[in-house]
Write a protein that holds these residues in place. Structure first.
Motif, mmCIF file in Angstrom:
data_model
loop_
_atom_site.group_PDB
_atom_site.id
_atom_site.type_symbol
_atom_site.label_atom_id
_atom_site.label_comp_id
_atom_site.label_asym_id
_atom_site.label_seq_id
_atom_site.Cartn_x
_atom_site.Cartn_y
_atom_site.Cartn_z
ATOM 1 N N ARG A 1 11.616 -5.986 -8.944
ATOM 2 C CA ARG A 1 10.953 -6.353 -10.184
ATOM 3 C C ARG A 1 11.776 -5.934 -11.408
ATOM 4 N NH1 ARG A 1 4.498 -5.537 -11.140
ATOM 5 N NH2 ARG A 1 4.761 -4.015 -12.789
ATOM 6 N N LEU A 2 12.526 -4.852 -11.280
ATOM 7 C CA LEU A 2 13.327 -4.353 -12.389
ATOM 8 C C LEU A 2 14.779 -4.823 -12.341
ATOM 9 C CD1 LEU A 2 11.993 -0.686 -12.633
ATOM 10 C CD2 LEU A 2 11.389 -2.640 -14.069
ATOM 11 N N GLY A 3 15.062 -5.797 -11.480
ATOM 12 C CA GLY A 3 16.400 -6.391 -11.464
ATOM 13 C C GLY A 3 17.447 -5.566 -10.755
ATOM 14 N N ARG A 4 17.029 -4.706 -9.819
ATOM 15 C CA ARG A 4 17.975 -3.938 -9.015
ATOM 16 C C ARG A 4 18.140 -4.592 -7.646
ATOM 17 N NH1 ARG A 4 16.381 -1.957 -13.923
ATOM 18 N NH2 ARG A 4 17.049 0.202 -14.267
ATOM 19 N N ARG A 5 19.245 -4.306 -6.999
ATOM 20 C CA ARG A 5 19.416 -4.674 -5.593
ATOM 21 C C ARG A 5 18.849 -3.539 -4.737
ATOM 22 N NH1 ARG A 5 25.609 -5.338 -5.352
ATOM 23 N NH2 ARG A 5 25.455 -3.703 -6.946
ATOM 24 N N TRP A 6 18.581 -3.821 -3.465
ATOM 25 C CA TRP A 6 17.881 -2.805 -2.682
ATOM 26 C C TRP A 6 18.195 -2.857 -1.193
ATOM 27 C CZ3 TRP A 6 14.967 -5.515 0.745
ATOM 28 C CH2 TRP A 6 14.464 -6.773 0.346
ATOM 29 N N ILE A 7 17.991 -1.689 -0.567
ATOM 30 C CA ILE A 7 18.077 -1.530 0.891
ATOM 31 C C ILE A 7 16.835 -0.755 1.323
ATOM 32 C CG2 ILE A 7 19.351 -0.511 2.823
ATOM 33 C CD1 ILE A 7 21.861 -0.564 1.013
ATOM 34 N N GLY A 8 16.110 -1.277 2.299
ATOM 35 C CA GLY A 8 14.950 -0.586 2.844
ATOM 36 C C GLY A 8 15.116 -0.375 4.335
ATOM 37 N N ILE A 9 14.671 0.773 4.831
ATOM 38 C CA ILE A 9 14.775 1.094 6.261
ATOM 39 C C ILE A 9 13.433 1.634 6.730
ATOM 40 C CG2 ILE A 9 16.067 2.341 8.047
ATOM 41 C CD1 ILE A 9 18.224 2.911 5.901
ATOM 42 N N ASP A 10 12.963 1.166 7.881
ATOM 43 C CA ASP A 10 11.752 1.741 8.463
ATOM 44 C C ASP A 10 11.797 1.654 9.977
ATOM 45 O OD1 ASP A 10 9.040 2.790 7.147
ATOM 46 O OD2 ASP A 10 8.630 1.974 9.139
ATOM 47 N N LEU A 11 11.007 2.543 10.589
ATOM 48 C CA LEU A 11 11.046 2.734 12.040
ATOM 49 C C LEU A 11 10.095 1.832 12.809
ATOM 50 C CD1 LEU A 11 12.298 4.591 14.224
ATOM 51 C CD2 LEU A 11 10.431 6.196 13.814
ATOM 52 N N THR A 12 9.172 1.148 12.126
ATOM 53 C CA THR A 12 8.178 0.354 12.833
ATOM 54 C C THR A 12 8.245 -1.120 12.447
ATOM 55 O OG1 THR A 12 6.391 0.540 11.217
ATOM 56 C CG2 THR A 12 6.647 2.353 12.787
ATOM 57 N N HIS A 13 8.025 -1.962 13.438
ATOM 58 C CA HIS A 13 7.970 -3.402 13.187
ATOM 59 C C HIS A 13 6.823 -3.750 12.251
ATOM 60 C CE1 HIS A 13 11.146 -4.862 15.731
ATOM 61 N NE2 HIS A 13 10.717 -4.142 16.747
ATOM 62 N N LEU A 14 5.723 -2.998 12.350
ATOM 63 C CA LEU A 14 4.578 -3.302 11.491
ATOM 64 C C LEU A 14 4.913 -3.094 10.025
ATOM 65 C CD1 LEU A 14 1.714 -1.834 13.637
ATOM 66 C CD2 LEU A 14 1.973 -4.209 12.966
ATOM 67 N N ALA A 15 5.638 -2.017 9.727
ATOM 68 C CA ALA A 15 6.025 -1.768 8.338
ATOM 69 C C ALA A 15 6.967 -2.861 7.841
ATOM 70 C CB ALA A 15 6.683 -0.397 8.211
ATOM 71 N N ILE A 16 7.944 -3.223 8.637
ATOM 72 C CA ILE A 16 8.896 -4.261 8.230
ATOM 73 C C ILE A 16 8.180 -5.590 8.037
ATOM 74 C CG2 ILE A 16 10.951 -5.551 8.905
ATOM 75 C CD1 ILE A 16 11.489 -2.659 8.069
ATOM 76 N N GLY A 17 7.247 -5.910 8.948
ATOM 77 C CA GLY A 17 6.487 -7.150 8.802
ATOM 78 C C GLY A 17 5.642 -7.151 7.542
ATOM 79 N N LEU A 18 5.038 -6.002 7.237
ATOM 80 C CA LEU A 18 4.221 -5.887 6.032
ATOM 81 C C LEU A 18 5.075 -6.082 4.780
ATOM 82 C CD1 LEU A 18 1.454 -5.181 4.770
ATOM 83 C CD2 LEU A 18 2.116 -2.777 4.894
ATOM 84 N N ILE A 19 6.279 -5.503 4.782
ATOM 85 C CA ILE A 19 7.159 -5.634 3.626
ATOM 86 C C ILE A 19 7.642 -7.081 3.471
ATOM 87 C CG2 ILE A 19 9.358 -4.916 2.623
ATOM 88 C CD1 ILE A 19 8.955 -2.241 4.152
ATOM 89 N N GLU A 20 7.996 -7.727 4.579
ATOM 90 C CA GLU A 20 8.407 -9.138 4.507
ATOM 91 C C GLU A 20 7.324 -9.972 3.825
ATOM 92 O OE1 GLU A 20 10.827 -10.982 7.927
ATOM 93 O OE2 GLU A 20 9.602 -9.451 8.894
ATOM 94 N N LYS A 21 6.101 -9.775 4.256
ATOM 95 C CA LYS A 21 4.992 -10.538 3.692
ATOM 96 C C LYS A 21 4.780 -10.183 2.225
ATOM 97 C CE LYS A 21 0.032 -11.383 4.348
ATOM 98 N NZ LYS A 21 -1.168 -11.021 5.142
ATOM 99 N N ARG A 22 4.836 -8.890 1.923
ATOM 100 C CA ARG A 22 4.621 -8.440 0.549
ATOM 101 C C ARG A 22 5.654 -9.039 -0.408
ATOM 102 N NH1 ARG A 22 4.292 -2.098 -1.468
ATOM 103 N NH2 ARG A 22 3.982 -2.558 -3.695
ATOM 104 N N MET A 23 6.911 -8.997 -0.021
ATOM 105 C CA MET A 23 7.972 -9.461 -0.917
ATOM 106 C C MET A 23 7.957 -10.976 -1.095
ATOM 107 S SD MET A 23 9.308 -6.713 -2.035
ATOM 108 C CE MET A 23 10.873 -7.177 -2.780
ATOM 109 N N THR A 24 7.691 -11.714 -0.027
ATOM 110 C CA THR A 24 7.673 -13.174 -0.158
ATOM 111 C C THR A 24 6.459 -13.656 -0.942
ATOM 112 O OG1 THR A 24 6.647 -13.315 2.047
ATOM 113 C CG2 THR A 24 9.030 -13.589 1.923
ATOM 114 N N GLN A 25 5.355 -12.908 -0.870
ATOM 115 C CA GLN A 25 4.181 -13.264 -1.664
ATOM 116 C C GLN A 25 4.371 -12.907 -3.134
ATOM 117 O OE1 GLN A 25 1.087 -11.164 0.402
ATOM 118 N NE2 GLN A 25 0.516 -12.933 1.649
ATOM 119 N N ALA A 26 4.963 -11.730 -3.374
ATOM 120 C CA ALA A 26 5.134 -11.269 -4.751
ATOM 121 C C ALA A 26 6.244 -12.024 -5.474
ATOM 122 C CB ALA A 26 5.421 -9.770 -4.772
ATOM 123 N N PHE A 27 7.283 -12.419 -4.738
ATOM 124 C CA PHE A 27 8.445 -13.080 -5.348
ATOM 125 C C PHE A 27 8.763 -14.359 -4.567
ATOM 126 C CE2 PHE A 27 8.893 -8.447 -5.781
ATOM 127 C CZ PHE A 27 8.939 -8.322 -7.165
#
Length: 535
Positions: A339-365
């Motif tokens: 949202r603030l125009g930065r590039r990013w790297i995210g890491i998580d240990l669970t498929h559920l977290a990664i799936g939640l983030i995929e959905k969150r980011m595609t819905q928000a942006f």
């Protein structure tokens, strides 16, 4: 660099995929209470969460061979200060869960320092359970002179855990430890919050002919001649002034020097609308924790407010910089970074977290482009995961169809239910679809069993996710379960639906009329224009 989500152990990902001095800002919010399980909570429509926990970290922080290995790696790292502190903590704490946590964190902090640029900063979010130990570790890893701030965030305005009979003050704060890598060379932008109205009414009570609020400030030179301030006369008053005669004449011409009455000492006219506000201090009481009434709320218990992460990112990075969150959870840090125009790297240990983030980011942006690594991206990847780790395969498949894992996704006896999809066929009453996942061989008996489970659980729909194509007999028995008709629309839906992995990768999803957003909230769509100034 492409924005990237990694599924996996952040220690491995950092070592294999993140280059030396390639990151501008690190924010991490690791699990920090050694006496608790670190869960992703999914609430059913009725609000119950006792049987809906994903114990994502339940096996992570115990003293075992992995913790011993992490301790040895710190010993061999060459950072003598970090190891000296870690060894002293082990002598004091012994080989327990807290010590395992500190050893696992120490080896990761060493890697995080490696990937951080000399101008970069690290913010570690924790609570008082381990903050004192973590601060010592950070002193060892980054050097005590690179400690910048201990930020206290008042995360709750309620009574928190202080209740009748408790023998302690209410615990309503978290700690954020702020370190730099290169000392004063770090990126820094001073942030401000608005003035209190009481301060404005008291100090900026004057209003000029244009309706602008202002106050009068002293322009006499502090210390007089001893401090080298010039002495001259203006408006009939001779004093030592803080400005040169030339600069004073310019201010007078601009109407910025005023005299309230004849003989009074002139003063500087300072406008409220030219003032940035109050500089942000190290006690943050103006960012409340999010709750069920917030548009931000997602099914993740340790979710932090966007405003909290935006403050950190705005203060310690520039547009285009790289922000890393190695415990990215539900993705608040990378959401704020994008949202603030930065590039990013995210890491998580669970498929559920990664799936939640995929959905969150595609819905928000909408239209956002990013890579997901370590998570199945093809049928071959999914089949490989099914062979290697049946449990994680099930969790991945459930996340694809947005199902809530049954019994929190805990490993245990097979009850014929792997997940639940809640939906509201009439917009009021919540119904459920039973989901079963099969990564290996299947047959007619599996379809009959799912039909029995649907009957037992009172489920309108059953979804059978299978790696193997169904036989004709399986398709026949599934069809024999019948259809369900939605009264409001007259649409019909197969009661028992078979979907293969190949079809999942072709974007086929269960036929369900209305997903219940109380069980799986969606992210608010963000404006695509440039963000305004952040206070």
């Amino acid at each position: 660099m492409t924005n990237t989500l990694y599924y996996g152990d952040n220690l491995h990902v950092l070592r294999e995929h993140v280059a030396d001095e390639s990151v501008d800002l690190i924010y991490l919010d690791p699990p920090f209470n050694s006496n608790a399980n670190y869960n992703i909570l999914f609430k059913s429509p009725g609000g119950q969460d006792s049987d809906a926990q994903i114990e994502a970290f339940e096996d992570t922080w115990h003293w075992n061979a992995s913790a011993e290995s992490a301790f040895d790696e710190v010993m061999k790292s060459g950072n003598n200060d970090a190891f000296t502190l870690l060894r002293a903590m082990r002598d004091f704490l012994g080989d327990n869960d807290m010590m395992a946590y500190l050893a696992m964190m120490a080896v990761r902090l060493l890697e995080l320092r490696r990937v951080l640029k000399p101008t970069g900063s690290l913010y570690l979010h924790c609570d008082p359970t381990a903050s004192h130990y973590l601060k010592l570790l950070l002193d060892g890893v980054f050097g005590p002179r690179n400690f910048v701030n201990e930020i206290i965030w008042k995360r709750s305005h309620a009574h928190s855990d202080s209740s009748q009979g408790s023998k302690h003050f209410g615990r309503i704060t978290d700690t954020i430890l702020f370190y730099s890598k290169g000392g004063d060379d770090r990126v820094w932008h001073t942030l401000y919050t608005p003035y209190d109205q009481s301060y404005i009414d008291r100090d900026y009570r004057r209003i000029d002919e244009d309706g602008r609020r202002y106050r009068l400030d002293n322009i006499q030179g502090p210390g007089g001649a001893a401090k080298g301030n010039p002495y001259y006369e203006i408006m009939g008053v001779s004093r030592h002034w803080r400005y040169s005669k030339e600069r004073m004449d310019q201010l007078i011409a601009q109407g910025r020097i005023v005299q309230t009455r004849e003989g009074a000492v002139p003063a500087y006219k300072r406008y409220l609308d030219e003032m940035p506000g109050v500089p942000v201090q190290n006690i943050w009481t103006d960012i409340p924790v999010i709750n069920n009434r917030s548009n931000e709320m997602l099914p993740y218990p340790t979710q932090k407010p966007l405003a909290l992460l935006e403050r950190i990112i705005a203060a310690s990075s520039n547009e285009g910089d790289v922000v890393l969150d190695p415990f990215c959870g539900c993705g608040t840090a990378i959401h704020a970074a994008h949202r603030l125009g930065r590039r990013w790297i995210g890491i998580d240990l669970t498929h559920l977290a990664i799936g939640l983030i995929e959905k969150r980011m595609t819905q928000a942006f909408p239209g956002i482009a990013f890579e997901v690594k370590g998570r199945p991206q093809s049928l071959e990847d999914a089949l490989d995961l099914a062979r290697r780790d049946k449990h994680q395969f099930e969790l991945w498949a459930l996340s694809v169809v947005e199902a809530v894992p049954w019994k929190g996704g805990r490993k245990g006896a097979d009850t014929g239910i792997d997940g639940i999809i809640w939906f509201k066929p009439d917009g009021k009453r919540s119904e459920k679809a039973i989901v079963e996942v099969k990564g290996g061989g299947t047959g007619v008996k599996d379809i009959g069993r799912l039909a029995q489970v649907m009957e037992r659980e009172g489920a309108l729909i059953g979804v059978f996710l299978t790696a193997q194509p169904p036989t004709r007999a399986m398709e026949r028995d599934a069809a024999a379960v019948g259809v369900w008709t939605q009264e409001e629309t007259g649409r019909t839906f197969p009661r028992l639906q078979i979907i293969t992995l190949a079809e999942l990768f072709q974007n086929k999803r269960p036929q369900i009329p209305w997903i219940d957003t109380s069980a799986a909230r969606t992210a608010r769509r963000e404006a695509t224009g440039k963000q305004g100034t952040l206070l």
